[in-house]
Design a protein around this motif. Structure first.
Motif, short mmCIF file in Angstrom:
data_model
loop_
_atom_site.label_atom_id
_atom_site.label_comp_id
_atom_site.label_asym_id
_atom_site.label_seq_id
_atom_site.Cartn_x
_atom_site.Cartn_y
_atom_site.Cartn_z
N GLU A 144 0.82 -1.21 0.00
CA GLU A 144 0.00 0.00 0.00
C GLU A 144 0.86 1.27 0.00
N TYR A 145 2.18 1.07 0.01
CA TYR A 145 3.09 2.20 0.07
C TYR A 145 4.02 2.18 -1.14
N HIS B 38 2.22 6.75 1.27
CA HIS B 38 1.03 5.92 1.10
C HIS B 38 0.45 6.14 -0.29
N ARG B 39 0.05 5.07 -0.92
CA ARG B 39 -0.43 5.17 -2.31
C ARG B 39 -1.72 5.97 -2.43
N THR B 40 -2.60 5.89 -1.43
CA THR B 40 -3.91 6.54 -1.55
C THR B 40 -4.14 7.64 -0.53
N ASP B 41 -3.36 7.68 0.54
CA ASP B 41 -3.52 8.71 1.56
C ASP B 41 -2.31 9.64 1.53
N PRO B 42 -2.43 10.81 0.93
CA PRO B 42 -1.28 11.70 0.76
C PRO B 42 -0.77 12.33 2.06
#
Length: 280
Positions: A10-11, A25-29
């Motif tokens: 996920e990172y 993180h891929r989706t949480d900036p």
């Protein structure tokens, strides 16, 4: 303290240093992950996380720390991500013609940092930290240790923040121009001289190859950085050579952290303590 299990897929990898790697993180900036090398002792990682929370709570300019995590092999800490960050050393490497501007800006940031008054009942004194490191160091003789310990005891006291690794690569500027210190794993309190020794070491006493590889600039640019840093921190009338001589033994003391981390002998940095140990 049990670390939270994470899925590293996920990172995305964003960088690496001497002690580990960093990830976004891929989706949480808003999340940045620092994973330590497997050789890093767990108690040191936990100590950095706890220190990070105490330093943040004290109001110092550092990223908001999060929780202790593991990917199943390595242990790490999640922090609030600093968006669009660039370190002062990278900024100089990218724009060497602006070395004076960045050096003076870094000096102002350090001066502000050292203007805080810390609670000495919460944080350890840098003198005690250095004497513990000195006692554990295998590369000094007992006679040398006694003389260095005496120098540490005689040095000025203080309650200023002690970053511990005050390099121009450990201070960053975000996309909005805000400034932060990072990597405060050796944080303590004491007189600023103990901190400024690292700035001197990284600009004047590190060699050309190391400065190019680690700080992304030429040695000539690093020397210019030190000159303007001195003027910015100590005042326009400060004599650069006098300040360098004053702080030289404090630069030498940084070998205690360097040799703890690397586990090898650095004679070029021991030489900075020759006057203290009576070899000069």
């Amino acid at each position: 303290m049990e670390p939270v299990k994470i899925d590293l897929s996920e990172y995305v990898h964003s960088g690496e240093g001497a002690n580990g790697e960093s990830f976004f993180h891929r989706t949480d900036p808003s999340i940045m992950l620092k994973l330590y090398n497997t050789s890093a002792p767990t108690d040191i990682i936990i100590n950095e996380m706890e220190l990070s929370h105490k330093v943040y709570d004290a109001g110092l300019p550092v990223p908001r720390p999060g929780d202790l995590v593991t990917d199943g092999e390595r242990i790490g800490i999640r922090f609030e991500r600093i968006r669009g960050k660039v370190s002062f050393s990278r900024a100089v490497g990218n724009e060497p013609e602006r070395v004076e501007e960045y050096a003076r800006r870094f000096a102002a940031l350090c001066k502000k940092f050292h203007s805080f008054h810390m609670d000495r009942t919460i944080f350890e004194d840098v003198k005690e930290v250095d004497k513990k490191l000195l006692a554990a160091n295998p590369f000094f003789t007992e006679e040398e240790k006694e003389k260095i310990a005496a120098f540490i005891d005689a040095a000025p006291d203080g309650d200023a923040p002690y970053h511990g690794d005050l390099q121009y690569s450990n201070a960053v500027i975000d996309a909005d121009g805000n400034e932060f210190f990072i990597d405060l794993g050796d944080f303590a309190v004491g007189h600023p001289y103990f901190d400024l020794g690292m700035v001197l070491l990284c600009t004047v006493y590190d060699d050309e190859e190391f400065i190019r590889e680690t700080f992304h600039m030429t040695k000539a640019a690093a020397l210019e950085f030190w000159k303007y840093f001195v003027k910015g921190y100590f005042g326009e009338d400060a004599d650069v050579d006098e300040v360098t001589e004053l702080l030289r033994p404090y630069a030498g003391l940084k070998v205690l952290i360097i040799e703890r981390n690397a586990g090898v002998f650095f004679p070029q940095f021991h030489a900075l303590l020759d006057e203290v140990t009576g070899k000069a």
